[in-house]
Design a protein around this motif. Structure first.
Motif, short mmCIF file in Angstrom:
data_model
loop_
_atom_site.label_atom_id
_atom_site.label_comp_id
_atom_site.label_asym_id
_atom_site.label_seq_id
_atom_site.Cartn_x
_atom_site.Cartn_y
_atom_site.Cartn_z
N GLN A 188 0.90 -1.14 -0.02
CA GLN A 188 -0.18 0.17 -0.03
C GLN A 188 0.90 1.31 -0.02
N LEU A 189 1.83 1.10 0.81
CA LEU A 189 2.69 2.42 0.70
C LEU A 189 3.34 2.50 -0.22
N ARG A 190 3.88 1.53 -1.13
CA ARG A 190 4.58 1.62 -2.24
C ARG A 190 3.78 2.34 -3.50
N ALA A 191 2.63 1.64 -3.52
CA ALA A 191 1.54 2.37 -4.53
C ALA A 191 1.02 3.68 -4.33
N ALA A 192 1.25 4.09 -3.00
CA ALA A 192 0.73 5.72 -2.74
C ALA A 192 1.94 6.29 -3.20
N ALA A 193 3.13 5.88 -2.75
CA ALA A 193 4.35 6.82 -3.16
C ALA A 193 4.48 6.79 -4.49
N ALA A 194 4.38 5.72 -5.40
CA ALA A 194 4.45 6.06 -6.56
C ALA A 194 3.67 7.20 -7.33
N THR A 195 2.64 7.79 -6.69
CA THR A 195 1.77 8.56 -7.25
C THR A 195 2.38 10.10 -6.49
N ARG A 196 3.09 10.13 -5.75
CA ARG A 196 3.88 11.38 -5.34
C ARG A 196 5.01 11.75 -6.02
N THR A 197 5.25 13.07 -5.80
CA THR A 197 6.84 13.50 -6.11
C THR A 197 7.69 13.69 -5.13
N TRP A 198 8.84 13.70 -5.66
CA TRP A 198 9.78 13.79 -4.18
C TRP A 198 9.67 15.31 -3.59
N ALA A 199 8.99 16.14 -4.32
CA ALA A 199 8.85 17.30 -3.31
C ALA A 199 7.74 17.48 -2.60
#
Length: 281
Positions: A58-69
């Motif tokens: 779940q964390l990995r899927a959510a992180a993929a939609t975010r930018t480093w900023a």
């Protein structure tokens, strides 16, 4: 206590400590302790590896939609060990290779630290908030028979694991003796009465150690607010905590070695005192 090895105030992101491991139903389970905002209170959870793996996805899927900023959000998720590795470690641990169990704890602790340092609180991430959500009465009422049995069984297992961790630790007898502050040469001695001396000198009642009761649980602390983290302490290593400060770790020192070092230190102090170089308080 802080003046003798503790750091200054530190930031307090959410923290998860993995206190112990145990096989439950042929699956590795982990006793987790969650603390937030530097609070002394903690919440405990028993989580199976399959639950940790689901959270990781779940964390990995959510992180993929975010930018480093993205501020205050999890943008990077470290690698979670595969269950096959845990199976091997469990098998080896059963024949006495305890270091494998310790490696599990260290690996998962590092994983949680990397995840949690990116957010100010558990509430900042919906997946973590759900993962660490406590069971309420309404949840129990909606459980199926199998779910209820698991809920009761997990609660009993968690109580047993906590009792094993804390057994015999919450007493002055457990902390009596000589302790070196990790990373330094400073030595504390705790007497049977709780009187504490640093390098052979009593530093006042504020540094003395006492055992008290809080909410039905025994606590080892000193008047300055520092207290022993019983969950993460052993008979050879004691971890002192104070909200907003870096932990202080004591490592047990052999009595004869400690006494000889303190004897030499006091001899030097006495000579310097006679020369008028130092004043002993």
């Amino acid at each position: 206590m802080a003046a003798a090895g503790g750091g200054g105030a530190a930031a307090c992101p959410p923290r998860v400590d993995i206190l112990a491991t145990r096989d439950v139903g042929a699956e590795p389970c982990f006793l987790l302790r969650l603390t937030q905002h530097g609070a002394a209170e903690a919440s405990y959870f028993l989580k199976r590896f399959s639950e940790l793996r689901a959270l990781d996805g779940q964390l990995r899927a959510a992180a993929a939609t975010r930018t480093w900023a993205s501020e205050g959000a999890i943008t990077s998720v470290p690698a979670l060990p595969k269950q096959g590795a845990f199976g091997l470690r469990r098998a080896l641990s059963t024949v006495g290779v305890g270091s494998f169990s310790q490696r599990q704890v260290e690996t998962l602790t590092a994983y949680m630290e990397e995840v949690l340092k990116q957010i100010p609180s558990i509430a900042a991430d919906p997946d973590l908030q759900e993962f660490f959500r406590g069971i309420e009465s309404a949840d129990v009422a909606d459980m199926t028979g199998d779910q209820y049995d698991k809920f009761i069984s997990d609660g009993e297992v968690m109580k047993e694991m906590l009792l094993e961790l804390r057994s015999g630790r919450a007493s002055l007898r457990a902390i009596e003796g000589y302790w070196r502050i990790e990373g330094t040469d400073a030595l504390w001695q705790v007497e049977a009465s709780g009187r504490a001396c640093l390098d052979g000198t009593h530093r006042g009642e504020d540094c003395d150690v006492a055992v008290s009761e809080e909410d039905g649980a025994r606590v080892i602390s000193c008047p300055t607010g520092w207290r022993v983290d019983l969950d993460r302490s052993t008979d050879q290593k004691v971890r002192w905590t104070l909200p907003g400060h870096a932990d202080i770790v004591w490592v047990r020192e052999e009595t004869s070695v400690a006494q000889e070092r303190i004897r030499k230190l006091l001899t030097v102090r006495e000579r310097l005192k006679r020369l008028g170089t130092v004043t002993i308080h």
